[in-house]
Motif scaffolding. Structure first.
Motif, PDB file in Angstrom:
ATOM      1  N   PRO A   1       0.787  -1.247   0.000  1.00 16.26           N
ATOM      2  CA  PRO A   1       0.000   0.000   0.000  1.00 16.26           C
ATOM      3  C   PRO A   1       0.812   1.288   0.000  1.00 16.26           C
ATOM      4  CG  PRO A   1      -0.155  -1.122   2.130  1.00 16.26           C
ATOM      5  CD  PRO A   1       0.485  -2.077   1.189  1.00 16.26           C
ATOM      6  N   HIS A   2       2.073   1.252   0.461  1.00 16.75           N
ATOM      7  CA  HIS A   2       2.878   2.467   0.499  1.00 16.75           C
ATOM      8  C   HIS A   2       3.906   2.538  -0.637  1.00 16.75           C
ATOM      9  CE1 HIS A   2       1.293   2.188   4.617  1.00 16.75           C
ATOM     10  NE2 HIS A   2       1.363   3.507   4.596  1.00 16.75           N
ATOM     11  N   TRP A   3       3.967   1.515  -1.448  1.00 16.01           N
ATOM     12  CA  TRP A   3       4.867   1.505  -2.598  1.00 16.01           C
ATOM     13  C   TRP A   3       4.146   2.218  -3.728  1.00 16.01           C
ATOM     14  CZ3 TRP A   3       7.420  -3.672  -4.627  1.00 16.01           C
ATOM     15  CH2 TRP A   3       8.440  -3.340  -5.535  1.00 16.01           C
ATOM     16  N   VAL A   4       4.489   3.474  -3.945  1.00 15.27           N
ATOM     17  CA  VAL A   4       3.753   4.321  -4.885  1.00 15.27           C
ATOM     18  C   VAL A   4       3.970   3.868  -6.323  1.00 15.27           C
ATOM     19  CG1 VAL A   4       3.394   6.689  -5.691  1.00 15.27           C
ATOM     20  CG2 VAL A   4       3.966   6.249  -3.283  1.00 15.27           C
ATOM     21  N   ALA A   5       5.225   3.605  -6.687  1.00 16.63           N
ATOM     22  CA  ALA A   5       5.523   3.218  -8.071  1.00 16.63           C
ATOM     23  C   ALA A   5       6.915   2.615  -8.171  1.00 16.63           C
ATOM     24  CB  ALA A   5       5.411   4.423  -9.003  1.00 16.63           C
ATOM     25  N   HIS A   6       7.069   1.789  -9.183  1.00 13.49           N
ATOM     26  CA  HIS A   6       8.388   1.303  -9.583  1.00 13.49           C
ATOM     27  C   HIS A   6       8.604   1.798 -11.008  1.00 13.49           C
ATOM     28  CE1 HIS A   6      11.946  -1.162 -10.034  1.00 13.49           C
ATOM     29  NE2 HIS A   6      11.468  -1.576 -11.192  1.00 13.49           N
ATOM     30  N   ILE A   7       9.702   2.522 -11.218  1.00 12.66           N
ATOM     31  CA  ILE A   7       9.961   3.150 -12.514  1.00 12.66           C
ATOM     32  C   ILE A   7      11.337   2.730 -13.011  1.00 12.66           C
ATOM     33  CG2 ILE A   7       9.882   5.332 -13.790  1.00 12.66           C
ATOM     34  CD1 ILE A   7       8.626   6.608 -11.265  1.00 12.66           C
ATOM     35  N   SER A   8      11.467   2.618 -14.306  1.00 14.51           N
ATOM     36  CA  SER A   8      12.760   2.262 -14.875  1.00 14.51           C
ATOM     37  C   SER A   8      12.905   2.897 -16.245  1.00 14.51           C
ATOM     38  CB  SER A   8      12.891   0.739 -15.003  1.00 14.51           C
ATOM     39  OG  SER A   8      14.165   0.379 -15.512  1.00 14.51           O
ATOM     40  N   PHE A   9      14.137   3.117 -16.640  1.00 15.76           N
ATOM     41  CA  PHE A   9      14.401   3.447 -18.023  1.00 15.76           C
ATOM     42  C   PHE A   9      14.361   2.151 -18.830  1.00 15.76           C
ATOM     43  CE2 PHE A   9      16.241   7.057 -15.808  1.00 15.76           C
ATOM     44  CZ  PHE A   9      15.858   8.121 -16.610  1.00 15.76           C
ATOM     45  N   ASP A  10      14.135   2.267 -20.105  1.00 21.40           N
ATOM     46  CA  ASP A  10      14.023   1.104 -20.985  1.00 21.40           C
ATOM     47  C   ASP A  10      15.411   0.509 -21.206  1.00 21.40           C
ATOM     48  OD1 ASP A  10      13.518  -0.770 -22.914  1.00 21.40           O
ATOM     49  OD2 ASP A  10      12.815   0.643 -24.437  1.00 21.40           O
ATOM     50  N   ALA A  11      15.805  -0.396 -20.323  1.00 22.89           N
ATOM     51  CA  ALA A  11      17.166  -0.940 -20.354  1.00 22.89           C
ATOM     52  C   ALA A  11      17.447  -1.732 -21.631  1.00 22.89           C
ATOM     53  CB  ALA A  11      17.398  -1.823 -19.127  1.00 22.89           C
ATOM     54  N   VAL A  12      16.462  -2.485 -22.107  1.00 19.73           N
ATOM     55  CA  VAL A  12      16.656  -3.252 -23.343  1.00 19.73           C
ATOM     56  C   VAL A  12      16.915  -2.295 -24.500  1.00 19.73           C
ATOM     57  CG1 VAL A  12      15.607  -4.850 -24.985  1.00 19.73           C
ATOM     58  CG2 VAL A  12      15.252  -5.178 -22.537  1.00 19.73           C
ATOM     59  N   GLY A  13      16.117  -1.237 -24.564  1.00 19.22           N
ATOM     60  CA  GLY A  13      16.304  -0.246 -25.617  1.00 19.22           C
ATOM     61  C   GLY A  13      17.657   0.443 -25.535  1.00 19.22           C
ATOM     62  N   GLN A  14      18.126   0.677 -24.306  1.00 19.27           N
ATOM     63  CA  GLN A  14      19.435   1.303 -24.122  1.00 19.27           C
ATOM     64  C   GLN A  14      20.554   0.409 -24.656  1.00 19.27           C
ATOM     65  OE1 GLN A  14      19.228   1.890 -19.879  1.00 19.27           O
ATOM     66  NE2 GLN A  14      18.778   4.061 -20.120  1.00 19.27           N
ATOM     67  N   GLY A  15      20.523  -0.849 -24.244  1.00 24.30           N
ATOM     68  CA  GLY A  15      21.547  -1.784 -24.698  1.00 24.30           C
ATOM     69  C   GLY A  15      21.540  -1.943 -26.199  1.00 24.30           C
ATOM     70  N   TYR A  16      20.348  -1.917 -26.764  1.00 23.42           N
ATOM     71  CA  TYR A  16      20.186  -2.076 -28.217  1.00 23.42           C
ATOM     72  C   TYR A  16      20.728  -0.854 -28.963  1.00 23.42           C
ATOM     73  CZ  TYR A  16      17.782  -2.530 -32.726  1.00 23.42           C
ATOM     74  OH  TYR A  16      17.477  -2.611 -34.068  1.00 23.42           O
ATOM     75  N   PHE A  17      20.320   0.345 -28.539  1.00 24.80           N
ATOM     76  CA  PHE A  17      20.789   1.571 -29.211  1.00 24.80           C
ATOM     77  C   PHE A  17      22.306   1.662 -29.173  1.00 24.80           C
ATOM     78  CE2 PHE A  17      22.420   5.860 -28.202  1.00 24.80           C
ATOM     79  CZ  PHE A  17      22.316   6.427 -29.469  1.00 24.80           C
ATOM     80  N   ASN A  18      22.889   1.440 -28.013  1.00 26.85           N
ATOM     81  CA  ASN A  18      24.336   1.578 -27.890  1.00 26.85           C
ATOM     82  C   ASN A  18      25.084   0.502 -28.661  1.00 26.85           C
ATOM     83  OD1 ASN A  18      24.795   3.970 -26.208  1.00 26.85           O
ATOM     84  ND2 ASN A  18      23.596   2.863 -24.692  1.00 26.85           N
ATOM     85  N   ALA A  19      24.519  -0.689 -28.741  1.00 26.83           N
ATOM     86  CA  ALA A  19      25.144  -1.748 -29.529  1.00 26.83           C
ATOM     87  C   ALA A  19      25.113  -1.410 -31.015  1.00 26.83           C
ATOM     88  CB  ALA A  19      24.438  -3.076 -29.276  1.00 26.83           C
ATOM     89  N   LYS A  20      23.958  -0.999 -31.510  1.00 25.90           N
ATOM     90  CA  LYS A  20      23.834  -0.680 -32.937  1.00 25.90           C
ATOM     91  C   LYS A  20      24.750   0.487 -33.325  1.00 25.90           C
ATOM     92  CE  LYS A  20      20.999  -2.282 -35.459  1.00 25.90           C
ATOM     93  NZ  LYS A  20      21.018  -3.428 -36.405  1.00 25.90           N
ATOM     94  N   THR A  21      24.855   1.476 -32.425  1.00 29.52           N
ATOM     95  CA  THR A  21      25.733   2.611 -32.704  1.00 29.52           C
ATOM     96  C   THR A  21      27.191   2.179 -32.691  1.00 29.52           C
ATOM     97  OG1 THR A  21      24.114   4.087 -31.667  1.00 29.52           O
ATOM     98  CG2 THR A  21      26.313   4.979 -32.043  1.00 29.52           C
ATOM     99  N   LEU A  22      27.551   1.310 -31.745  1.00 29.36           N
ATOM    100  CA  LEU A  22      28.913   0.768 -31.697  1.00 29.36           C
ATOM    101  C   LEU A  22      29.239   0.025 -32.985  1.00 29.36           C
ATOM    102  CD1 LEU A  22      31.527   0.072 -30.081  1.00 29.36           C
ATOM    103  CD2 LEU A  22      30.306  -1.984 -29.289  1.00 29.36           C
ATOM    104  N   PHE A  23      28.326  -0.837 -33.431  1.00 29.42           N
ATOM    105  CA  PHE A  23      28.573  -1.630 -34.640  1.00 29.42           C
ATOM    106  C   PHE A  23      28.843  -0.719 -35.850  1.00 29.42           C
ATOM    107  CE2 PHE A  23      25.507  -5.142 -32.938  1.00 29.42           C
ATOM    108  CZ  PHE A  23      26.365  -5.386 -31.883  1.00 29.42           C
ATOM    109  N   LYS A  24      28.080   0.354 -35.966  1.00 30.81           N
ATOM    110  CA  LYS A  24      28.238   1.281 -37.100  1.00 30.81           C
ATOM    111  C   LYS A  24      29.586   1.989 -37.065  1.00 30.81           C
ATOM    112  CE  LYS A  24      23.291   2.374 -37.387  1.00 30.81           C
ATOM    113  NZ  LYS A  24      22.285   3.451 -37.156  1.00 30.81           N
ATOM    114  N   ASN A  25      30.157   2.135 -35.856  1.00 29.96           N
ATOM    115  CA  ASN A  25      31.396   2.893 -35.700  1.00 29.96           C
ATOM    116  C   ASN A  25      32.636   2.015 -35.593  1.00 29.96           C
ATOM    117  OD1 ASN A  25      30.922   6.027 -35.254  1.00 29.96           O
ATOM    118  ND2 ASN A  25      29.164   4.955 -34.383  1.00 29.96           N
ATOM    119  N   MET A  26      32.505   0.718 -35.865  1.00 25.91           N
ATOM    120  CA  MET A  26      33.678  -0.152 -35.838  1.00 25.91           C
ATOM    121  C   MET A  26      34.518   0.109 -37.084  1.00 25.91           C
ATOM    122  SD  MET A  26      32.491  -3.636 -33.895  1.00 25.91           S
ATOM    123  CE  MET A  26      31.728  -4.439 -35.266  1.00 25.91           C
TER     124      MET A  26
END
Length: 350
Positions: free
Chosen positions: A133-158
């Motif tokens: 009852p006192h836990w108002v919310a659990h929030i997160s950034f989109d971790a899967v999306g973060q890992g994906y964006f940074n991986a794709k950008t890394l691949f392009k810059n190899m």
């Protein structure tokens, strides 16, 4: 303080954080303590949690306490217990647990004390916010999306775009952010058959560990064309190892979080990208939501499930926009609009 004065004080404070108030259940004279629980102030990302909380405390005229666990879950628990005793439970909490399993003992302590709280990043999948009852919310950034964006950008810059071998530096293995970001990397690898992950190791978010691990992995895989890292602190450790090997800039590194040194590394070409997670906003949003619940301005029980556990976006940063992001967002404390707690809502966490 009479009832009229209490109502006015409560309304003024509620107005300051952008919510209304229906009853005088909290007044400024109560001096509710704003508490942030973080891993450690040596991490610029977590230091921003403290900065955001202190800015909100100054705005509202409320005390702020920062509990730094130094990555030790038992210290996290004992510090929280001591804080409850110190404040008599007159507090609200914004917590970034070390690991997902830590959420349950934290929840039990806060629920027993009747303290409203918001958590970020780490939560076991089978633990439901609605059950507390006192836990108002659990929030997160989109971790899967973060890992994906940074991986794709890394691949392009190899050296040869989208072709070659990479190594990966993981975070804490039972940490939800680390798990999600690694899933994003795996998704990117499936879409890019020319890139092969030859080895990965966990460095537990630590810069020095990442430095040592990167040295070892480079020795084992001298043809490495890129380094994917689950956060910026570890990415900077990898950059240091690459500099020592004479490979910095040629072999790019990706990260996540958006710490100041990572922006500099993107500018000088040693890192390919990061995603900026604004911890100052995280602290102010979480504390404002918990405070509104304590005041009676946010009805936790009536809040739809999709707003009790949800994702928000970070800011994707690479060399094309790093200067603008630093100038417009990072270099000053924004005056956040907290009138709508769900303004950045992207999707529910299922």
């Amino acid at each position: 303080m009479n009832s009229t004065t209490r109502l006015l004080a409560a309304s003024l404070v509620a107005s300051a954080i952008g919510v209304g108030i229906s009853s005088p259940v909290w007044a400024a004279s109560d001096k509710t303590t704003l508490v942030v629980m973080i891993r450690g102030l040596d991490n610029p990302y977590h230091a921003d949690y403290a900065a955001g909380a202190k800015a909100l405390g100054k705005k509202l005229g409320l005390p702020v306490d920062v509990l730094s666990s130094e990555g030790n879950s038992q210290k996290q628990f004992s510090d929280l217990k001591a804080e409850i005793a110190k404040t008599g439970g007159n507090m609200v909490v914004n917590v970034d647990p070390n690991e997902a399993p830590d959420v349950v003992p934290i929840a039990k302590m806060l629920e027993s004390a009747g303290v409203y709280w918001v958590s970020w990043w780490n939560k076991p999948d089978d633990i439901k916010v609605q059950d507390y009852p006192h836990w108002v919310a659990h929030i997160s950034f989109d971790a899967v999306g973060q890992g994906y964006f940074n991986a794709k950008t890394l691949f392009k810059n190899m050296p040869t775009p989208n072709k070659g071998s990479i190594i990966a530096i993981q975070g804490m293995l039972s940490n939800n952010a680390a798990i999600g970001r690694f899933q994003g990397l795996q998704k990117a690898l499936k879409e890019t058959p020319g890139v092969k992950l030859v080895q990965w190791e966990a460095a537990d978010w630590d810069t020095n560990k990442a430095y040592e691990i990167t040295k070892q992995l480079l020795a084992a895989h001298p043809d490495t064309a890129g380094v994917w890292s689950a956060n910026d602190n570890m990415a900077l450790g990898a950059v240091a190892a690459l500099k020592e090997a004479g490979l910095a800039g040629k072999v790019k590194v990706s990260g996540t979080d958006g710490v100041p040194d990572a922006f500099d590394a993107i500018k000088d070409g040693t890192m390919s990208s990061t995603e900026y997670d604004d911890a100052r906003y995280q602290a102010q949003l979480g504390l404002s939501m918990a405070l509104a619940a304590k005041q009676g301005a946010l009805d936790v029980k009536a809040t739809p499930a999709k707003y009790r556990a949800f994702l928000i976006p970070g800011i994707e940063v690479d060399r094309s926009n790093v200067e603008k992001v630093v100038k417009d967002t990072v270099s000053k404390m924004p005056d956040y609009d907290l009138k709508n707690f769900y303004a950045r809502w992207v999707a529910p966490i299922k």
